[in-house]
Design a protein around this motif. Sequence first.
Motif, short mmCIF file in Angstrom:
data_model
loop_
_atom_site.label_atom_id
_atom_site.label_comp_id
_atom_site.label_asym_id
_atom_site.label_seq_id
_atom_site.Cartn_x
_atom_site.Cartn_y
_atom_site.Cartn_z
N GLY A 86 13.52 -7.82 0.79
CA GLY A 86 12.65 -7.15 -0.17
C GLY A 86 12.43 -7.98 -1.42
N VAL A 87 11.62 -7.46 -2.31
CA VAL A 87 11.32 -8.11 -3.59
C VAL A 87 11.94 -7.26 -4.70
CG1 VAL A 87 9.50 -8.89 -5.15
CG2 VAL A 87 9.18 -9.05 -2.68
N LYS A 88 12.79 -7.87 -5.50
CA LYS A 88 13.54 -7.14 -6.52
C LYS A 88 12.62 -6.43 -7.50
CE LYS A 88 15.88 -10.76 -7.76
NZ LYS A 88 16.81 -11.65 -8.48
N ALA A 89 11.59 -7.10 -7.95
CA ALA A 89 10.71 -6.54 -8.97
C ALA A 89 10.04 -5.25 -8.47
CB ALA A 89 9.65 -7.55 -9.37
N ILE A 90 9.60 -5.26 -7.21
CA ILE A 90 8.93 -4.09 -6.66
C ILE A 90 9.92 -2.95 -6.46
CG2 ILE A 90 7.68 -3.18 -4.67
CD1 ILE A 90 6.44 -5.93 -4.31
N MET A 91 11.06 -3.25 -5.86
CA MET A 91 12.04 -2.20 -5.55
C MET A 91 12.63 -1.62 -6.83
SD MET A 91 13.90 -3.76 -2.16
CE MET A 91 14.38 -2.14 -1.59
N GLY A 92 12.90 -2.46 -7.81
CA GLY A 92 13.44 -1.98 -9.07
C GLY A 92 12.46 -1.13 -9.85
N THR A 93 11.17 -1.43 -9.69
CA THR A 93 10.15 -0.64 -10.36
C THR A 93 9.96 0.72 -9.69
OG1 THR A 93 8.98 -2.66 -10.99
CG2 THR A 93 7.73 -0.61 -11.09
N ARG A 94 10.09 0.75 -8.38
CA ARG A 94 9.84 1.99 -7.63
C ARG A 94 11.01 2.96 -7.68
NH1 ARG A 94 5.86 4.07 -5.07
NH2 ARG A 94 6.36 3.73 -2.88
N SER A 95 12.23 2.43 -7.85
CA SER A 95 13.40 3.30 -7.84
C SER A 95 14.37 2.88 -8.94
CB SER A 95 14.11 3.22 -6.47
OG SER A 95 15.38 3.84 -6.52
N ARG A 96 14.66 3.81 -9.82
CA ARG A 96 15.61 3.54 -10.90
C ARG A 96 17.01 3.28 -10.35
NH1 ARG A 96 15.30 1.77 -16.12
NH2 ARG A 96 17.23 2.31 -17.21
N VAL A 97 17.37 3.98 -9.28
CA VAL A 97 18.69 3.80 -8.66
C VAL A 97 18.82 2.39 -8.11
CG1 VAL A 97 20.23 4.61 -6.83
CG2 VAL A 97 18.89 6.25 -8.15
N LEU A 98 17.79 1.94 -7.37
CA LEU A 98 17.83 0.58 -6.83
C LEU A 98 17.82 -0.46 -7.95
CD1 LEU A 98 15.49 0.88 -3.72
CD2 LEU A 98 17.91 0.25 -3.72
N TYR A 99 17.12 -0.17 -9.03
CA TYR A 99 17.11 -1.08 -10.17
C TYR A 99 18.53 -1.28 -10.70
CZ TYR A 99 16.61 -2.58 -15.03
OH TYR A 99 16.74 -3.24 -16.22
N ASN A 100 19.29 -0.20 -10.83
CA ASN A 100 20.66 -0.31 -11.33
C ASN A 100 21.56 -1.03 -10.33
OD1 ASN A 100 20.15 1.06 -13.76
ND2 ASN A 100 20.42 3.06 -12.80
N ILE A 101 21.34 -0.80 -9.03
CA ILE A 101 22.14 -1.49 -8.02
C ILE A 101 21.87 -3.00 -8.06
CG2 ILE A 101 22.45 -1.80 -5.53
CD1 ILE A 101 21.93 1.21 -5.22
N LEU A 138 20.62 -4.74 -10.59
CA LEU A 138 21.08 -5.29 -11.86
C LEU A 138 22.59 -5.50 -11.85
CD1 LEU A 138 20.29 -6.11 -14.74
CD2 LEU A 138 20.66 -3.73 -15.43
N LYS A 139 23.32 -4.54 -11.29
CA LYS A 139 24.78 -4.67 -11.21
C LYS A 139 25.18 -5.89 -10.36
CE LYS A 139 28.92 -2.21 -9.66
NZ LYS A 139 29.45 -0.95 -9.02
N LYS A 140 24.49 -6.08 -9.25
CA LYS A 140 24.80 -7.22 -8.37
C LYS A 140 24.48 -8.54 -9.06
CE LYS A 140 26.28 -8.78 -4.46
NZ LYS A 140 27.67 -8.54 -4.03
N GLN A 141 23.39 -8.59 -9.79
CA GLN A 141 23.03 -9.80 -10.51
C GLN A 141 24.09 -10.14 -11.56
OE1 GLN A 141 19.05 -8.92 -11.95
NE2 GLN A 141 18.14 -10.28 -10.42
N ARG A 142 24.58 -9.14 -12.26
CA ARG A 142 25.61 -9.38 -13.27
C ARG A 142 26.91 -9.87 -12.64
NH1 ARG A 142 24.57 -4.07 -17.18
NH2 ARG A 142 22.71 -4.92 -18.22
N GLU A 143 27.21 -9.34 -11.44
CA GLU A 143 28.40 -9.82 -10.72
C GLU A 143 28.26 -11.30 -10.37
OE1 GLU A 143 28.92 -7.34 -7.35
OE2 GLU A 143 29.62 -5.60 -8.50
N LEU A 144 27.07 -11.69 -9.94
CA LEU A 144 26.84 -13.10 -9.61
C LEU A 144 26.90 -13.98 -10.84
CD1 LEU A 144 23.97 -12.86 -6.96
CD2 LEU A 144 26.40 -13.33 -6.57
N GLU A 145 26.38 -13.49 -11.96
CA GLU A 145 26.44 -14.25 -13.20
C GLU A 145 27.89 -14.44 -13.65
OE1 GLU A 145 24.04 -12.16 -15.94
OE2 GLU A 145 22.14 -12.68 -14.95
N PHE A 146 28.69 -13.40 -13.49
CA PHE A 146 30.10 -13.50 -13.83
C PHE A 146 30.81 -14.47 -12.90
CE2 PHE A 146 34.48 -12.07 -12.99
CZ PHE A 146 35.03 -12.23 -14.26
N GLY A 147 30.45 -14.41 -11.59
CA GLY A 147 31.06 -15.31 -10.62
C GLY A 147 30.70 -16.77 -10.88
#
Length: 233
Positions: free
Chosen positions: A105-120, A122-131
């Motif tokens: 999928g495309v993050k921008a589209i899915m995050g825009t369509r669903s607030r829940v998916l946006y948070n999921i 975003l959380k995964k991206q922050r985990e990768l940034e921390f890693g």
Amino acid sequence: MERSESNTQLIPNEEEKGYTNDYSSGYESGSGSSDGEYQDKSSVKSTTFTTLDKIWNEQHHQSTKEKMNFQNTMELSSHLRYIISMPELCDVTFLIGSKQVPVYGVKAIMGTRSRVLYNIILKKQRELEFGAKNPKVQTKNKQRQLKTDHHLTIPVSKYLPEDFQKIVEYLHCGTVDISTSNVAGLLCGASQFELGDLRTACLDYIEHCSRIGSICLLIPSAKRYSHHSSGKH
């Protein structure tokens, strides 16, 4: 003191020079006046500008009425469906079920369509940034990230791959085919990811099956999602 009237022309005769009557020097003789009075330039300009504004407003109003709205959502939906079928064009991969079947999928589209998916996401991206900043975590995630062509990967364990694929298609394209085999999965996804319109469509389909006496066909699909509150319902 006696008043004298002059017959001298202030400007050359317009007809002699081939000028039309539309051309004016800015001076006009007053009707019924015999003493050479003329109209002030400022009043002429004011009248001219007022006329131009009126013409422009009429033309603008006419062009506004002539606007036409054109939509081609079917072609757009087809292109978006093609995008999610090409992993190299996507930037997020969901690994579905125990076999970790990839759904793109495309993050921008899915995050825009669903607030829940946006948070999921975003959380995964922050985990990768921390890693990336932590050498130990970076080593553990390096091999996993290479397997998915550097896509952001999110595991999803409680959905069938074909059902989650339908949810992703709906998020990107705005259309989905609801059937007795996938209605339970779509209803669970719509409830979890807060897709109110899809949830309403699934409930309407279930009601339709109840009216025509085919509600029993939904039982196998519902049993597969008995762990979800919407599946139990």
